[in-house]
Write an enzyme that holds these catalytic residues in place. Structure first.
Site, short mmCIF file in Angstrom:
data_model
loop_
_atom_site.label_atom_id
_atom_site.label_comp_id
_atom_site.label_asym_id
_atom_site.label_seq_id
_atom_site.Cartn_x
_atom_site.Cartn_y
_atom_site.Cartn_z
CB CYS A 65 22.96 16.86 -42.42
SG CYS A 65 22.25 18.50 -42.27
CG HIS A 102 28.91 31.21 -41.37
ND1 HIS A 102 29.46 30.71 -42.53
CD2 HIS A 102 28.51 30.15 -40.64
CE1 HIS A 102 29.39 29.37 -42.48
NE2 HIS A 102 28.83 29.02 -41.35
CG HIS A 105 29.28 25.49 -45.69
ND1 HIS A 105 29.43 25.55 -44.32
CD2 HIS A 105 30.41 26.06 -46.22
CE1 HIS A 105 30.58 26.13 -44.02
NE2 HIS A 105 31.20 26.45 -45.15
CG ASP A 109 24.16 16.48 -51.14
OD1 ASP A 109 23.61 17.54 -50.82
OD2 ASP A 109 24.86 15.82 -50.34
NE ARG A 117 22.87 18.04 -48.24
CZ ARG A 117 23.94 18.03 -47.43
NH1 ARG A 117 23.84 18.41 -46.19
NH2 ARG A 117 25.10 17.61 -47.89
CB CYS A 119 23.71 22.27 -44.70
SG CYS A 119 23.74 21.20 -43.28
#
Ligand SMILES: [Zn+2]
Length: 131
Positions: A65, A102, A105, A109, A117, A119
């Site tokens: 990704c 932050h 996310h 999956d 996951r 990310c």
């Protein structure tokens, strides 16, 4: 608790500057998939803002990704999950449980038994190699 030197967070260098073996290759930046195998294999990813321990290096995987991805946090209590309905999407935001920064996310999956996951934005992470 761990003995390490915090490295400055630097923007990625342009492709045509420096050698591929520059100091940048040892830092935990979001890198092209073929380079991610060069990252230190053992250690802990920390919150870049407060140094809180977030993810173990052995939970990192290449999800293609373009962002560092982890199957799970070092301890679930180290992160805070928040419903994020911005940008017309429903996602789960990941924040540092200590300083509320932050991080990225989490999606359902991923590989492994939890199917998660994480990310995570590489700029929100520091890396502490195992001593
Ligand atoms: Zn933090």
């Amino acid at each position: 608790m761990s003995v390490w030197t915090r490295k400055p967070i630097l923007p990625p260098k342009p492709k045509n500057s420096g050698s591929p073996n520059s100091a940048l290759s040892a830092t935990p930046f979001c890198v092209r998939p073929e380079r991610s195998a060069r990252l230190p294999a053992d250690g802990t990813y920390l919150c870049g803002a407060c140094g809180h321990e977030l993810f173990m290096a052995d939970s990192k995987f290449d999800s293609h990704c373009g962002w560092p991805s982890f199957t799970h946090p070092e301890e679930q209590k180290n992160v805070r999950l928040i419903d994020d309905r911005s940008l017309g999407m429903t996602r789960t935001e990941v924040r540092c449980a200590r300083c509320d920064s932050h991080l990225g996310h989490v999606f359902d999956d991923g590989p492994g038994p939890r199917n998660t996951r994480y990310c995570i934005n590489s700029l929100s992470l520091d890396f502490a190699p195992k001593q």
